[in-house]
Design an enzyme around this catalytic site. Sequence first.
Site, PDB file in Angstrom:
ATOM      1  N   ASN A  12      25.710 -37.664-152.436  1.00  0.00           N
ATOM      2  CA  ASN A  12      24.427 -37.368-151.798  1.00  0.00           C
ATOM      3  C   ASN A  12      24.057 -35.945-152.216  1.00  0.00           C
ATOM      4  O   ASN A  12      24.574 -34.974-151.675  1.00  0.00           O
ATOM      5  CB  ASN A  12      24.597 -37.471-150.270  1.00  0.00           C
ATOM      6  CG  ASN A  12      23.301 -37.187-149.528  1.00  0.00           C
ATOM      7  OD1 ASN A  12      22.272 -36.859-150.134  1.00  0.00           O
ATOM      8  ND2 ASN A  12      23.351 -37.302-148.223  1.00  0.00           N
ATOM      9  N   ARG A  97      22.867 -41.610-153.209  1.00  0.00           N
ATOM     10  CA  ARG A  97      21.836 -41.764-152.185  1.00  0.00           C
ATOM     11  C   ARG A  97      20.529 -41.178-152.718  1.00  0.00           C
ATOM     12  O   ARG A  97      20.478 -40.002-153.093  1.00  0.00           O
ATOM     13  CB  ARG A  97      22.235 -41.025-150.908  1.00  0.00           C
ATOM     14  CG  ARG A  97      21.140 -41.094-149.891  1.00  0.00           C
ATOM     15  CD  ARG A  97      21.399 -40.224-148.689  1.00  0.00           C
ATOM     16  NE  ARG A  97      20.274 -40.351-147.787  1.00  0.00           N
ATOM     17  CZ  ARG A  97      19.734 -39.331-147.125  1.00  0.00           C
ATOM     18  NH1 ARG A  97      20.242 -38.131-147.258  1.00  0.00           N
ATOM     19  NH2 ARG A  97      18.703 -39.519-146.336  1.00  0.00           N
ATOM     20  N   HIS A 186      15.783 -43.600-143.449  1.00  0.00           N
ATOM     21  CA  HIS A 186      17.063 -43.943-142.786  1.00  0.00           C
ATOM     22  C   HIS A 186      17.397 -45.410-142.976  1.00  0.00           C
ATOM     23  O   HIS A 186      18.122 -46.005-142.175  1.00  0.00           O
ATOM     24  CB  HIS A 186      17.012 -43.694-141.253  1.00  0.00           C
ATOM     25  CG  HIS A 186      16.823 -42.281-140.842  1.00  0.00           C
ATOM     26  ND1 HIS A 186      15.968 -41.918-139.822  1.00  0.00           N
ATOM     27  CD2 HIS A 186      17.385 -41.143-141.288  1.00  0.00           C
ATOM     28  CE1 HIS A 186      16.011 -40.610-139.658  1.00  0.00           C
ATOM     29  NE2 HIS A 186      16.863 -40.111-140.537  1.00  0.00           N
ATOM     30  N   GLY A 218      16.929 -35.856-137.543  1.00  0.00           N
ATOM     31  CA  GLY A 218      15.776 -36.692-137.885  1.00  0.00           C
ATOM     32  C   GLY A 218      16.007 -38.021-137.195  1.00  0.00           C
ATOM     33  O   GLY A 218      17.147 -38.458-137.096  1.00  0.00           O
ATOM     34  N   ARG A 247      10.953 -31.584-135.963  1.00  0.00           N
ATOM     35  CA  ARG A 247       9.723 -32.274-136.410  1.00  0.00           C
ATOM     36  C   ARG A 247       8.951 -32.788-135.202  1.00  0.00           C
ATOM     37  O   ARG A 247       9.546 -33.336-134.272  1.00  0.00           O
ATOM     38  CB  ARG A 247      10.081 -33.452-137.332  1.00  0.00           C
ATOM     39  CG  ARG A 247      10.459 -33.011-138.735  1.00  0.00           C
ATOM     40  CD  ARG A 247      10.962 -34.176-139.565  1.00  0.00           C
ATOM     41  NE  ARG A 247      12.375 -34.033-139.836  1.00  0.00           N
ATOM     42  CZ  ARG A 247      13.142 -34.935-140.431  1.00  0.00           C
ATOM     43  NH1 ARG A 247      12.613 -36.088-140.833  1.00  0.00           N
ATOM     44  NH2 ARG A 247      14.423 -34.720-140.626  1.00  0.00           N
ATOM     45  N   GLU A 338      24.895 -41.676-130.779  1.00  0.00           N
ATOM     46  CA  GLU A 338      26.340 -41.920-130.673  1.00  0.00           C
ATOM     47  C   GLU A 338      27.023 -40.998-129.671  1.00  0.00           C
ATOM     48  O   GLU A 338      28.055 -41.358-129.103  1.00  0.00           O
ATOM     49  CB  GLU A 338      27.004 -41.724-132.050  1.00  0.00           C
ATOM     50  CG  GLU A 338      26.599 -42.774-133.063  1.00  0.00           C
ATOM     51  CD  GLU A 338      27.050 -42.436-134.475  1.00  0.00           C
ATOM     52  OE1 GLU A 338      28.102 -41.797-134.642  1.00  0.00           O
ATOM     53  OE2 GLU A 338      26.335 -42.816-135.425  1.00  0.00           O
ATOM     54  N   GLU A 389      26.490 -44.379-143.241  1.00  0.00           N
ATOM     55  CA  GLU A 389      25.593 -44.538-144.395  1.00  0.00           C
ATOM     56  C   GLU A 389      26.361 -44.505-145.708  1.00  0.00           C
ATOM     57  O   GLU A 389      26.042 -45.231-146.646  1.00  0.00           O
ATOM     58  CB  GLU A 389      24.522 -43.443-144.378  1.00  0.00           C
ATOM     59  CG  GLU A 389      23.550 -43.636-143.227  1.00  0.00           C
ATOM     60  CD  GLU A 389      22.660 -42.433-142.971  1.00  0.00           C
ATOM     61  OE1 GLU A 389      21.605 -42.359-143.592  1.00  0.00           O
ATOM     62  OE2 GLU A 389      23.035 -41.581-142.151  1.00  0.00           O
TER      63      GLU A 389
HETATM   64  P1  AMP Z   1      22.583 -36.148-137.012  1.00  0.00           P
HETATM   65  O1  AMP Z   1      21.344 -35.625-137.661  1.00  0.00           O
HETATM   66  O2  AMP Z   1      22.610 -37.648-136.925  1.00  0.00           O
HETATM   67  O3  AMP Z   1      23.841 -35.568-137.581  1.00  0.00           O
HETATM   68  O4  AMP Z   1      22.532 -35.664-135.489  1.00  0.00           O
HETATM   69  C1  AMP Z   1      22.648 -34.300-135.156  1.00  0.00           C
HETATM   70  C2  AMP Z   1      22.275 -34.086-133.702  1.00  0.00           C
HETATM   71  O5  AMP Z   1      23.052 -34.958-132.848  1.00  0.00           O
HETATM   72  C3  AMP Z   1      22.581 -32.699-133.186  1.00  0.00           C
HETATM   73  O6  AMP Z   1      21.571 -31.788-133.484  1.00  0.00           O
HETATM   74  C4  AMP Z   1      22.697 -32.936-131.696  1.00  0.00           C
HETATM   75  O7  AMP Z   1      21.407 -32.918-131.134  1.00  0.00           O
HETATM   76  C5  AMP Z   1      23.252 -34.319-131.591  1.00  0.00           C
HETATM   77  N1  AMP Z   1      24.692 -34.316-131.283  1.00  0.00           N
HETATM   78  C6  AMP Z   1      25.718 -34.323-132.159  1.00  0.00           C
HETATM   79  N2  AMP Z   1      26.901 -34.320-131.520  1.00  0.00           N
HETATM   80  C7  AMP Z   1      26.621 -34.298-130.192  1.00  0.00           C
HETATM   81  C8  AMP Z   1      27.425 -34.286-128.998  1.00  0.00           C
HETATM   82  N3  AMP Z   1      28.742 -34.298-129.030  1.00  0.00           N
HETATM   83  N4  AMP Z   1      26.757 -34.278-127.822  1.00  0.00           N
HETATM   84  C9  AMP Z   1      25.412 -34.274-127.782  1.00  0.00           C
HETATM   85  N5  AMP Z   1      24.621 -34.291-128.856  1.00  0.00           N
HETATM   86  C10 AMP Z   1      25.207 -34.306-130.045  1.00  0.00           C
END
Ligand code: AMP
Length: 403
Positions: A12, A97, A186, A218, A247, A338, A389
Amino acid sequence: MSDVIRNVLVVNAGSSSLKFMLFDMASEQMLAKGQVERIGIGNALFTFSTEGFAEKQSPCEAPDHAAAIRLACDALTDPAKGGCLKSFADIDAVGHRIVHGGEKYSQPVKLDEHALTEIEKLSPLAPLHNPGALQGIRGCEQVLPGVPHVAVFDTAFHQTMPEESYLYALPRELHDKLGVRKYGFHGTSHRFVTERAAEVLGKPLDQVNLVTCHLGNGSSITAVKGGKCFDTSMGMTPLAGVVMGTRSGDVDPAIAFYLMKNGYSAEDVDTLFNKQGGVCALGGSSDMRDICAACEKGDHNAQVALARLVHSYAMYVGGYVALLGHTDAIILTGGIGENSWETRQAFLKVLSGLGVTLDAETNRHVRGVEATISGKDSAIPVIVIPTNEELMIARETFTLLSK
Ligand code: AMP
């Protein structure tokens, strides 16, 4: 290269970074992963880890993408670093990717000069992403010549949308001449959780109706009908749809003209909507961990940010449940989906109008694992499914080359 595809390297690449993961396709085990940051900028950093070797970060020389992928391959073949390959020849295929495949690519494609030219032509639609990915491909081809390279597109899963979903209510010639339409993003993640949800629900993929919510920095929400994308919240660009980290998501487009008549340049508006909006603008941080902690302390702005966020999620889920007629499950994935139990709790509360209920105790403890978080009496089950992914890209690369 052997005829059997065993080890697939997933790459990626962005304009100044390159992330990689190596998979053994017999077991679908991830063998190693890492990244090179600050490619071509100076003070580059190399991070690498494997099953038995903890993550290690070190300064490195990475003047270009070829140097970056060479660092990755050197580590993968160095037993002292935990590398499990004997030589570069043990890499049987590379899956790349690519953010934008336009209307051209609804499936992964084996890369050759023609495909590279086509991807280059799509760069105006993804100026921040496709050029960097192309640099990554060129670099990998230099270091791993003779290995098949496959492009897997973020937009591909959404190419099944009907016209009524992807056309904007604008003159058709904008679509025909300039490619103005909804593409969605996505897609690799939405496809991964869709396939997993069909398994979990015990239904054939082509009979499964879902609302898949990829919620992270995102975010996008997709209506899946018969295992295929029917509609999705992101648009021609990844700015549209639900509120995100920085965003804005959907706003009245006339705000842009209004701001431009009041001294903002097009670039200012772009920056405002993409980098200075979202929960960050409302609540002071783009990270839901900060927002939820501030909510707990009674911070009004953070509470409004969380409420606005789940409000925007619910608007799409409600709309898609109506469009699908029957919904087998709502799927949550991505960093927020998650991990953030507080955001999920607030989100499911707003969905009560759809008959969705929450198993509050289960929800509280679900972090990065698969679980049903809705109550037994919920009209629609809500299931957390961690996305992967990179594995999906490896699978698609493997499937294409094994045909
Ligand atoms: P992603 O772009 O899918 O990697 O998601 C990142 C975002 O997920 C972070 O900016 C957080 O807002 C949220 N996040 C990640 N880990 C946690 C956690 N353990 N508890 C709450 N929010 C989380």
